[in-house]
Design an enzyme around this catalytic site. Sequence first.
Site, PDB file in Angstrom:
ATOM      1  N   GLY A  17      36.038 -20.854 -11.007  1.00  0.00           N
ATOM      2  CA  GLY A  17      37.124 -19.766 -11.051  1.00  0.00           C
ATOM      3  C   GLY A  17      38.203 -19.879 -11.942  1.00  0.00           C
ATOM      4  N   ASP A 149      30.338 -27.534 -25.024  1.00  0.00           N
ATOM      5  CA  ASP A 149      29.453 -26.507 -25.219  1.00  0.00           C
ATOM      6  C   ASP A 149      29.422 -26.577 -26.772  1.00  0.00           C
ATOM      7  OD1 ASP A 149      29.078 -26.256 -22.516  1.00  0.00           O
ATOM      8  OD2 ASP A 149      30.002 -24.359 -22.541  1.00  0.00           O
ATOM      9  N   GLU A 151      28.656 -24.235 -28.894  1.00  0.00           N
ATOM     10  CA  GLU A 151      29.005 -22.760 -29.225  1.00  0.00           C
ATOM     11  C   GLU A 151      30.603 -22.868 -28.863  1.00  0.00           C
ATOM     12  OE1 GLU A 151      26.765 -23.482 -26.842  1.00  0.00           O
ATOM     13  OE2 GLU A 151      26.383 -21.810 -25.677  1.00  0.00           O
ATOM     14  N   CYS A 383      28.119   7.071 -10.891  1.00  0.00           N
ATOM     15  CA  CYS A 383      27.291   7.150 -12.242  1.00  0.00           C
ATOM     16  C   CYS A 383      25.837   7.377 -11.769  1.00  0.00           C
ATOM     17  CB  CYS A 383      27.536   5.976 -13.075  1.00  0.00           C
ATOM     18  SG  CYS A 383      27.148   6.492 -14.802  1.00  0.00           S
ATOM     19  N   LEU A 384      24.708   6.429 -12.021  1.00  0.00           N
ATOM     20  CA  LEU A 384      23.554   6.678 -11.505  1.00  0.00           C
ATOM     21  C   LEU A 384      23.440   7.396 -10.140  1.00  0.00           C
ATOM     22  CD1 LEU A 384      20.609   6.443 -12.082  1.00  0.00           C
ATOM     23  CD2 LEU A 384      20.665   4.011 -11.349  1.00  0.00           C
ATOM     24  N   MET A 386      25.496   9.321  -8.547  1.00  0.00           N
ATOM     25  CA  MET A 386      25.603  10.837  -8.766  1.00  0.00           C
ATOM     26  C   MET A 386      24.324  11.499  -9.210  1.00  0.00           C
ATOM     27  SD  MET A 386      27.560  13.356 -11.260  1.00  0.00           S
ATOM     28  CE  MET A 386      26.160  13.814 -12.103  1.00  0.00           C
ATOM     29  N   GLN A 387      23.865  10.626 -10.194  1.00  0.00           N
ATOM     30  CA  GLN A 387      22.526  11.231 -10.885  1.00  0.00           C
ATOM     31  C   GLN A 387      21.349  11.425  -9.733  1.00  0.00           C
ATOM     32  OE1 GLN A 387      21.823   9.266 -14.550  1.00  0.00           O
ATOM     33  NE2 GLN A 387      23.609   9.787 -15.551  1.00  0.00           N
ATOM     34  N   HIS A 509      33.011   5.655 -13.443  1.00  0.00           N
ATOM     35  CA  HIS A 509      33.194   4.559 -12.650  1.00  0.00           C
ATOM     36  C   HIS A 509      34.414   4.420 -12.180  1.00  0.00           C
ATOM     37  CE1 HIS A 509      29.184   2.829 -13.553  1.00  0.00           C
ATOM     38  NE2 HIS A 509      29.300   3.728 -14.844  1.00  0.00           N
ATOM     39  N   GLU A 511      35.461   2.795  -9.744  1.00  0.00           N
ATOM     40  CA  GLU A 511      35.568   1.245  -9.341  1.00  0.00           C
ATOM     41  C   GLU A 511      36.650   0.329 -10.042  1.00  0.00           C
ATOM     42  OE1 GLU A 511      32.756   2.443 -10.049  1.00  0.00           O
ATOM     43  OE2 GLU A 511      31.484   1.021 -11.004  1.00  0.00           O
TER      44      GLU A 511
END
Length: 538
Positions: A17, A149, A151, A383-384, A386-387, A509, A511
Amino acid sequence: MDTKYIFLTGGVVSSVGKGVTAAAIGRLLKERGFEVSIQKLDPYINVDPGTMSPYQHGEVYVLDDGAETDLDLGHYERFVDISLNKVCNVTTGQVYAEVIAKERRGDYLGGTIQVIPHITNEIKRRIRMVAKTTGAEIVLVEVGGTVGDIEGLPFLEALRQMRGDVGPENSLYIHVTWVPHIGATGELKTKPTQHSVRELRSIGISPDVIIARSDYEMGQELCDKIALFCDVEQRAVIPMVTAELLYEIPLLVEKTQMGDILLERLGLKPRKKPNWKPWEKLVQEMNREKPTAKIAFVGKYVELHDAYMSVREATRHAALSLGLDDEILWIHSSDLEKGRGVELLQEADGIIVPGGFGERGIEGKIHAARYARENNIPYLGLCLGMQVMVIELARHMLNDDEANSTEFDPSTPHPVIDLMPDQRDLTDMGGTMRLGLYPCQLQSGSKAADAYGKDSINERHRHRFEFKNMYREKLQKAGMEFSGLSPDNRLVEIAEMKDHPFMLGTQFHPEFLSRPTRPHPLFLGFLKAVKDNLNSES
Ligand code: GLN
């Protein structure tokens, strides 16, 4: 005032968190009257998470400017109630791409390009860009992953150098660690924290504050032990027990000495007294007994709830403001194709079909839209989603099950959803969708306009496909209203069903713009319809 920097690193394990903690600290500082911004440094090599599977990464959070970012930016925006921009999420991929492009241009005048200083300089340039582009007075910088880590090393080195660059009075290091509980002896163990701080010190960073996350309450003696071993002030070891409710976290952080310590160390005086009333109300409301609305989420990544983080939060914001508890019924869209999960759909008081890509599970989503339409169940398509609603109605109207989006069936005789013209010749997949904030005009008298209470809006997008306009008239005859259009009338942004309590889909979107104390109008509209149904049933 000089820009102040607070750097957050993680120790021991990830997923404790850190992002939410950064967001809560951001809120703490905002409540004291400061302009705050938060940046996430992600050590992976992808340029952004846009090309990653949600299974790898969870949700891709989209910003106003179209940046596709880590879902922690959603926490930052929701907790602090700010709008971030593309410099607020930096990845190793971006940093290297920039440095290599400069090298190819000859900008380095024959020099050998190295991690130190070229890569670290580019990281530091991007850290400084946050204050320049957002006007923030205090910039919180969270490094993804944990200390140790491989990286993450260039990022930590850049943070180490920042203290020298901006001075100790303008920089502060917070290390967020995990204190495990040993079941056999019932003890909490500080050793991993000690090791992780040692590792951090070996890189040249001495934490000023340690946040000790744990699932169990930590006594003062353990905090003192961490302080002693890690050479941190006693009061600067801050225990943070796992909270039951996400939105309780800023209140819990406020109860610690964090606010005082941060401001003192940065030489700042609070400009105002924090006002936590709205947050306290939120948490009280969450704890109160209230009727439950069961909302089905029909998607293809439902086993990983993080893939729908913002949809989940937006649903909760709206439900809470209407005095409802929300219970999410997670339905795997491919299950519906096999006749499974139907009982969950029948149990649902409302159905959300969130965004998604690719063919898998699409028929299950179409099934969910049909179920919602035929049974007058409130439906919100994102999005999808709605489609899918459009495909479903087209199939019904044209009496042809082959109506589809060309994303799923390139040779469908009825391509009601099709690739946007400017997407046709693209070869690169990364960052090339229609992304970010675009305006939309609402039709007065529609459910969309009612919900928003205005006729022009801006919402965040992330898609390649669109409604095909040659089908507008046909679907209007079948009861669909195109209630949100781009200002040039070309692109359908919102579709809704006229004779239905609430069946509405958006190409954007919504949201991403919902906030805990300011629920999104469309989620609110959807949940109001759900609540009406609950009331009429009881
Ligand atoms: N796959 C669809 C498109 O690209 C929907 C995208 C989404 O749901 N974000 O248009």
